[in-house]
Design an enzyme around this catalytic site. Structure first.
Site, PDB file in Angstrom:
ATOM      1  CB  SER A 147      33.192 -31.168 -26.521  1.00 21.79           C
ATOM      2  OG  SER A 147      32.726 -32.097 -25.608  1.00 21.79           O
ATOM      3  CD  GLU A 261      30.038 -39.612 -23.057  1.00 19.34           C
ATOM      4  OE1 GLU A 261      29.224 -38.700 -23.299  1.00 19.34           O
ATOM      5  OE2 GLU A 261      31.254 -39.529 -23.335  1.00 19.34           O
ATOM      6  CD  GLU A 387      35.194 -30.516 -10.954  1.00 13.37           C
ATOM      7  OE1 GLU A 387      34.904 -31.110 -12.021  1.00 13.37           O
ATOM      8  OE2 GLU A 387      36.361 -30.416 -10.535  1.00 13.37           O
TER       9      GLU A 387
HETATM   10  C1  LIG Z   1      38.638 -39.060 -22.737  1.00 16.91           C
HETATM   11  C2  LIG Z   1      37.721 -38.037 -23.283  1.00 16.91           C
HETATM   12  C3  LIG Z   1      36.933 -38.332 -24.385  1.00 16.91           C
HETATM   13  C4  LIG Z   1      36.073 -37.363 -24.911  1.00 16.91           C
HETATM   14  N1  LIG Z   1      35.349 -37.694 -26.019  1.00 16.91           N
HETATM   15  C5  LIG Z   1      34.486 -36.778 -26.516  1.00 16.91           C
HETATM   16  C6  LIG Z   1      33.710 -37.097 -27.676  1.00 16.91           C
HETATM   17  O1  LIG Z   1      33.855 -38.173 -28.274  1.00 16.91           O
HETATM   18  N2  LIG Z   1      32.840 -36.175 -28.130  1.00 16.91           N
HETATM   19  C7  LIG Z   1      32.661 -34.973 -27.512  1.00 16.91           C
HETATM   20  O2  LIG Z   1      31.814 -34.206 -27.957  1.00 16.91           O
HETATM   21  N3  LIG Z   1      33.409 -34.626 -26.433  1.00 16.91           N
HETATM   22  C8  LIG Z   1      34.321 -35.497 -25.914  1.00 16.91           C
HETATM   23  N4  LIG Z   1      35.095 -35.168 -24.824  1.00 16.91           N
HETATM   24  C9  LIG Z   1      34.978 -33.826 -24.231  1.00 16.91           C
HETATM   25  C10 LIG Z   1      34.258 -33.817 -22.886  1.00 16.91           C
HETATM   26  O3  LIG Z   1      32.900 -34.104 -23.045  1.00 16.91           O
HETATM   27  C11 LIG Z   1      34.513 -32.445 -22.238  1.00 16.91           C
HETATM   28  O4  LIG Z   1      35.884 -32.412 -21.881  1.00 16.91           O
HETATM   29  C12 LIG Z   1      33.662 -32.214 -21.000  1.00 16.91           C
HETATM   30  O5  LIG Z   1      32.330 -32.022 -21.374  1.00 16.91           O
HETATM   31  C13 LIG Z   1      34.153 -31.026 -20.179  1.00 16.91           C
HETATM   32  O6  LIG Z   1      34.198 -29.860 -20.956  1.00 16.91           O
HETATM   33  P1  LIG Z   1      35.477 -28.927 -21.032  1.00 16.91           P
HETATM   34  O7  LIG Z   1      36.680 -29.788 -21.241  1.00 16.91           O
HETATM   35  O8  LIG Z   1      35.167 -27.844 -22.019  1.00 16.91           O
HETATM   36  O9  LIG Z   1      35.653 -28.289 -19.572  1.00 16.91           O
HETATM   37  P2  LIG Z   1      34.823 -27.077 -18.965  1.00 16.91           P
HETATM   38  O10 LIG Z   1      33.379 -27.292 -19.174  1.00 16.91           O
HETATM   39  O11 LIG Z   1      35.418 -25.801 -19.453  1.00 16.91           O
HETATM   40  O12 LIG Z   1      35.140 -27.236 -17.439  1.00 16.91           O
HETATM   41  C14 LIG Z   1      36.354 -26.775 -16.850  1.00 16.91           C
HETATM   42  C15 LIG Z   1      36.240 -26.971 -15.326  1.00 16.91           C
HETATM   43  O13 LIG Z   1      35.164 -26.182 -14.791  1.00 16.91           O
HETATM   44  C16 LIG Z   1      34.256 -27.005 -14.067  1.00 16.91           C
HETATM   45  N5  LIG Z   1      32.863 -26.561 -14.231  1.00 16.91           N
HETATM   46  C17 LIG Z   1      32.269 -26.169 -15.391  1.00 16.91           C
HETATM   47  N6  LIG Z   1      30.965 -25.861 -15.158  1.00 16.91           N
HETATM   48  C18 LIG Z   1      30.741 -26.081 -13.837  1.00 16.91           C
HETATM   49  C19 LIG Z   1      29.594 -25.967 -13.002  1.00 16.91           C
HETATM   50  N7  LIG Z   1      28.403 -25.555 -13.457  1.00 16.91           N
HETATM   51  N8  LIG Z   1      29.732 -26.270 -11.681  1.00 16.91           N
HETATM   52  C20 LIG Z   1      30.939 -26.702 -11.183  1.00 16.91           C
HETATM   53  N9  LIG Z   1      32.045 -26.824 -11.933  1.00 16.91           N
HETATM   54  C21 LIG Z   1      31.956 -26.527 -13.238  1.00 16.91           C
HETATM   55  C22 LIG Z   1      34.415 -28.378 -14.687  1.00 16.91           C
HETATM   56  O14 LIG Z   1      33.998 -29.401 -13.822  1.00 16.91           O
HETATM   57  C23 LIG Z   1      35.926 -28.419 -14.944  1.00 16.91           C
HETATM   58  O15 LIG Z   1      36.642 -28.783 -13.804  1.00 16.91           O
HETATM   59  C24 LIG Z   1      35.988 -36.091 -24.311  1.00 16.91           C
HETATM   60  C25 LIG Z   1      36.806 -35.765 -23.208  1.00 16.91           C
HETATM   61  C26 LIG Z   1      37.674 -36.723 -22.704  1.00 16.91           C
HETATM   62  C27 LIG Z   1      38.548 -36.340 -21.545  1.00 16.91           C
END
Ligand SMILES: Cc1cc2nc3c(=O)[nH]c(=O)nc-3n(C[C@H](O)[C@H](O)[C@H](O)COP(=O)(O)OP(=O)(O)OC[C@H]3O[C@@H](n4cnc5c(N)ncnc54)[C@H](O)[C@@H]3O)c2cc1C
Length: 404
Positions: A147, A261, A387
């Site tokens: 991420s 995962e 989602e």
């Molecule tokens: C507990 C935890 C541990 C984590 N550990 C890691 C880790 O070790 N390594 C790592 O790399 N990452 C990690 N993450 C990050 C995690 O993978 C991301 O939070 C996740 O991929 C979502 O990305 P974002 O937070 O950028 O949200 P965004 O992608 O910006 O999404 C924001 C909102 O928009 C919605 N959305 C986005 N695209 C679409 C679509 N096409 N259709 C419908 N809705 C959509 C999403 O569902 C969400 O509600 C972790 C996150 C958490 C919460």
């Protein structure tokens, strides 16, 4: 030499564990008794960094001991140090393990549940021979560097760049939400290695987290823990021998890791003795004196049926995995179910306990639930948001068309 039967393996494991670890309490963790022992309800392991640093050597020693004794990777191919045994052997081993007070693998979930299987799938012979024993013996601990601030769900738009420099790559950029980066020795890193086309421009590496130019900074969460980090790369040099998969195959490598995962996260969707335990929920209802409340009874019934449904889905997926099928898009169902069940359990407990859930009165089993209430939303995001996973199930499991 012939393989041991599951019963013979269990006997050998019992002998090893008895020689190295104390026995767990009488009933072990197979039952939950309200008011007995710790009332901790943890969604994520978020120990204080000092406690964490103190716990890690014991976790490494536990894994190294298992590895040396031949129990470190029971189902793994013998070519890479595994024992080449069946899932049944593994389950027998885990049954015996539950009878002992061992450090366990919870701090190694990413390392063993996600990065090692990805390397087994995508690594070269040299990488598998070198890295799989190191990961399974916890000589090296791995994290997942996917991420970025502008690329979570839309992973294909990551900006961290890797540029070829002879036999090396030079990496510049930043990652975020990296669980356990502060404990890790290596990380599976996805970088952009070409401008276009999308999905074909990414490459995966196994990055040395101690290399010059890697900076790890903790992020504090509302639960109080700091299990995540920001990770910065300032012209970090990675040899091409650390590339996982082909140039431009990073997307496929990442999908393999994400499937593992979601499988690892969804695996506990059915409950057990943890936070989704029926016994624990019954304890909450009784402690609040609400066992005859018809609304509470109806909500509890619905919750239990959801936990059961998730359990059966989990069993079907586990059977497929045992039969040798790699986790596919259907594992998203379990991850979605787990996140939903956690949220529902938190809301149910909040309704039943009322103020007791948010006031730290010292009453056993009440305030402890705040960790679930604050931490569960993270489960809807980590490993792919609800989602996005629902879209994946709709399109790749149910065969529904993409929205136009
Ligand atoms: C507990 C935890 C541990 C984590 N550990 C890691 C880790 O070790 N390594 C790592 O790399 N990452 C990690 N993450 C990050 C995690 O993978 C991301 O939070 C996740 O991929 C979502 O990305 P974002 O937070 O950028 O949200 P965004 O992608 O910006 O999404 C924001 C909102 O928009 C919605 N959305 C986005 N695209 C679409 C679509 N096409 N259709 C419908 N809705 C959509 C999403 O569902 C969400 O509600 C972790 C996150 C958490 C919460």
């Amino acid at each position: 030499m012939t393989d041991p039967t599951p019963a013979e393996l269990a006997a050998a494991a019992e002998e090893y564990l008895a020689a190295h670890y104390p026995k767990a309490g009488n009933r072990g963790p197979t039952r939950f008794d309200w008011g007995v022992g710790s009332d901790e309800v943890r969604v994520f392991q978020e120990p204080d960094p000092a406690d964490e640093a103190e716990a890690m050597p014991a976790v490494r020693a536990w894994r190294q001991g298992l590895w040396d004794a031949g129990f470190g990777w029971l189902t793994g191919p013998t070519a890479y140090g595994g024992a080449g045994l069946s899932g049944e052997h593994q389950r027998e081993f885990e049954k015996v393990t539950r009878r002992y007070q061992v450090p366990g693998d919870s701090m190694l979930t990413i390392s063993l549940g996600m990065i090692a299987p990805t390397l087994l799938n995508w690594g070269t012979e040299e990488q598998k021979t070198e890295w799989l024993p190191k990961l399974y013996s916890a000589e090296q601990v791995a994290c997942q560097l996917f991420s970025e601030p502008g690329a979570g769900s839309d992973l294909a738009s990551i900006a961290t760049k890797a540029v070829r420099d002879g036999d090396n790559w030079r990496i510049t950029g930043a990652k975020v939400w990296t669980s356990g980066a502060h404990l890790a020795d290596v990380g599976e890193l996805i970088c952009r290695t070409a401008a276009e086309p999308r999905h074909g421009n990414l490459t995966a590496f196994l990055l040395d987290m101690h290399a010059p130019g890697v900076l790890v900074r903790p992020l504090r969460q509302m639960t109080g823990g700091a299990a995540f980090n920001e990770v910065f790369f300032d012209d970090v040099v990675v040899p091409d021998s650390r590339r996982i998969g082909g140039e431009g195959e990073g997307w496929k490598v990442a999908l393999t890791t994400l499937a593992h995962e979601r499988n690892a996260m969804g695996h506990s969707a059915f409950g057990g003795v943890g936070i989704l335990s029926t016994q624990r929920l019954v304890g909450v209802i009784r402690a609040a004196g609400k066992q005859d409340d018809p609304v509470v009874r109806a909500e509890f019934g619905e919750l239990i049926s959801r936990l059961r449904a998730a359990r059966y889905t989990n069993e079907v997926i586990a059977a497929q995995t045992r039969a040798g099928t790699a986790p596919g898009p259907e594992v998203a169902l379990n991850k979605v179910a787990l996140a939903d069940n956690m949220r529902r359990v938190g809301e149910f407990v909040a309704d039943v306990l009322g103020e007791a859930a948010v006031a730290d009165t010292g009453e056993w089993g009440t305030f402890a639930w705040t960790s679930l209430m604050l931490g569960a939303p993270g489960y809807r995001l980590g490993g792919g948001t609800d989602e996005v996973l629902r879209n994946s199930v709709a399109q790749r499991v149910l065969g529904l068309p993409r929205p136009t």
